[in-house]
Design an enzyme around this catalytic site. Sequence first.
Site, short mmCIF file in Angstrom:
data_model
loop_
_atom_site.label_atom_id
_atom_site.label_comp_id
_atom_site.label_asym_id
_atom_site.label_seq_id
_atom_site.Cartn_x
_atom_site.Cartn_y
_atom_site.Cartn_z
N CYS A 2 133.56 95.16 67.66
CA CYS A 2 132.47 96.10 67.85
C CYS A 2 131.74 95.73 69.14
CB CYS A 2 131.52 96.05 66.67
SG CYS A 2 132.34 96.12 65.06
N ARG A 27 136.40 98.79 73.87
CA ARG A 27 136.69 97.79 72.86
C ARG A 27 137.23 98.41 71.57
NH1 ARG A 27 133.86 92.80 73.89
NH2 ARG A 27 133.72 92.38 71.68
N TRP A 74 133.55 99.43 64.70
CA TRP A 74 134.94 99.60 64.27
C TRP A 74 134.96 99.23 62.79
CZ3 TRP A 74 139.03 96.57 62.40
CH2 TRP A 74 140.32 97.10 62.57
N ASN A 98 128.15 92.25 64.82
CA ASN A 98 129.60 92.13 64.97
C ASN A 98 130.08 91.00 64.07
OD1 ASN A 98 129.49 94.06 66.93
ND2 ASN A 98 130.02 92.70 68.64
N GLY A 99 131.28 91.15 63.49
CA GLY A 99 131.83 90.09 62.66
C GLY A 99 131.95 90.50 61.21
N GLU A 482 157.55 93.54 73.51
CA GLU A 482 156.33 94.03 74.13
C GLU A 482 156.43 95.53 74.42
OE1 GLU A 482 152.58 94.21 76.14
OE2 GLU A 482 153.43 93.09 74.47
N LYS A 486 153.91 98.37 72.90
CA LYS A 486 153.15 99.31 73.73
C LYS A 486 153.40 100.75 73.28
CE LYS A 486 150.81 96.66 76.20
NZ LYS A 486 150.72 95.84 75.00
N GLU A 489 151.52 101.35 70.05
CA GLU A 489 150.07 101.31 70.19
C GLU A 489 149.48 102.63 70.68
OE1 GLU A 489 148.34 97.00 71.32
OE2 GLU A 489 149.75 97.80 72.78
N HIS A 505 173.98 93.40 62.62
CA HIS A 505 173.49 92.79 61.38
C HIS A 505 172.44 93.64 60.68
CE1 HIS A 505 175.81 89.22 62.17
NE2 HIS A 505 175.26 89.09 63.36
N LYS A 604 139.86 96.32 71.32
CA LYS A 604 140.26 95.45 72.43
C LYS A 604 140.11 93.98 72.08
CE LYS A 604 141.61 94.62 76.62
NZ LYS A 604 143.02 94.89 76.96
#
Length: 609
Positions: A2, A27, A74, A98-99, A482, A486, A489, A505, A604
């Site tokens: 947040c 963020r 968030w 925040n937290g 990666e 991306k 996301e 496999h 973020k």
Amino acid sequence: MCGIVGAIADRDVVPVLIEGLKRLEYRGYDSAGIAVVDGTEVRRVRRTGRVSEMEAAAGNEGFSATLGIGHTRWATHGGVTESNAHPHVSHGVALVHNGIIENHEQQRERLLGLGYEFESQTDTEVIAHLIHHYLQSGDDLLAALQRAVKELHGAYALAVVSRREPGRMVVARMGCPLLVGLGEGENFVASDVSAILQATRRVIFLEEGDTAEITREGVQVYGADDRPALREEHLSDVSLSSLELGPYRHFMQKEIHEQPRALGDTMEAIIDAGGFGPELFGKEAADVLGQVEGVLILACGTSFYAGSVARYWIEAISGLPCSVEIASEYRYRTAVANPKQLVVTISQSGETLDTMEALKYARSLGQHFTLSICNVPESAIPRASRLVFYTRAGAEIGVASTKAFTTQLVALFALAATLAKLNGRLPEEKEAAYVEALRHLPGSVQHALNLEPQIAMWAEQFTPRQHALFLGRGVHYPIALEGALKLKEISYIHAEAYPAGELKHGPLALVDDRMPVVVIAPNDSLLEKVKSNMQEVRARGGELFVFTDADSNFGESEGVHVIRTERHVGVLSPIVHTIPVQLLAYHVALARGTDVDKPRNLAKSVTVE
């Protein structure tokens, strides 16, 4: 995850709060709000959705004040609703948080018994009521905050105002970043320096357990023992221009294109010195790195994939064993510690909670050879580490990390080469070759960036798809991981990555003409193996999208699309081949019309579990 901003001044702070929240939008958030002390009244406005919606509401209601706090939330406890949005208010006490408070349920039961009523499902409202409870017992606002936080278990950054004390704001920090901005006749608080750059570049970083009182005239910090404490003032080197889009459509696109400069800045000390050495990692590095018998890398998300590339480099170049662990898993398992192992934590923000807790766990096991690779000076993880390598990527606003990832790879390559040098495994001619390869790296990355129009054309073929497969081998397998991350996301296409040799496999069962298969196929010792794996895909009707090098010996054919970077750049090839997969994800997301810089459900800086 947040964002917090607060201000006290002789001028109207509402524009400062609104602009600060806009600077914190990167963020990740789903609601926003501000609370101000207007005379002896606390006024609040909150909205789900974007800051602009809350800004319009504040304007319509005529908000103006000289003291206030703001927040982008968030969702963790409770859904995305206006009643769950911050700030939370209890009888004239307003706060943002925040937290996560782990013992909020016990505190809620206690406060219900004291007659408090709850309007939200959040853990934060508990804190507001708790502070009011201590105000009722005769404490002033600072003392009430200090008593309240001693009863909280978990992580928090808090900014609190009260109608009883319209001349000050109080704050507290444990496990989540919080800083104080210093002005002339005005002062500020924020979770990220970007929120207050409009007003000041002078900042104080609060430490674990700190509380502080902030007035127009000054700031007084108190340590975990509630005694006055001195905290060093810093001049932020983040520029406002780095927070502007300029000619780009999105911050992600801007940051992809900033990589040649970011890489050049990060490797500057290596180039200037003409080689590698422990001095790159801090004053104690010569002593610490000379004793290292192995390396343990702890990270999350994109940083974990950077560490996965580094494992190949460290073992091949330095001859030391290297393991890479997801921080959120490592911190909860019974680990066998080696005190001569170098524990490397990687975090763009330096505040990633799981990585910080994994570092604490490693230290509790007696592992005190610690190194942080981070992009944010003075953040928590570097401060908790003996050695530090700061990447110089600059501010990264897009939620999907790009330039932070490639600069982390440069830092990790420097670590591998330095360990090799200390172990007598880096002859002068090889060291010179590595430095020369680094010198040419920004140019190679720029060449890859020039492929953007071709990659954008590919993106149209991905737009209607719901699934994609990424393949790589050896040191390029983490780049496939990666690339898949991306794409997931920001385009919301389900994507998975596998070592190409693993196709037979299991994953081969997924391949058909509706599943695009992206292959990282540089001209290295494994190219012929990758070609065989590509034939397995074609035999099942799969369509291949291949990123290779100019000097690889194959071309396009039916169902095989090829884009070439410049000639193979050797050991640094993973960095160059990162650029095309970033651009592919960006242009697919662009074509699908998603919110590129603010992907849904993501943030973020991940400062909660």
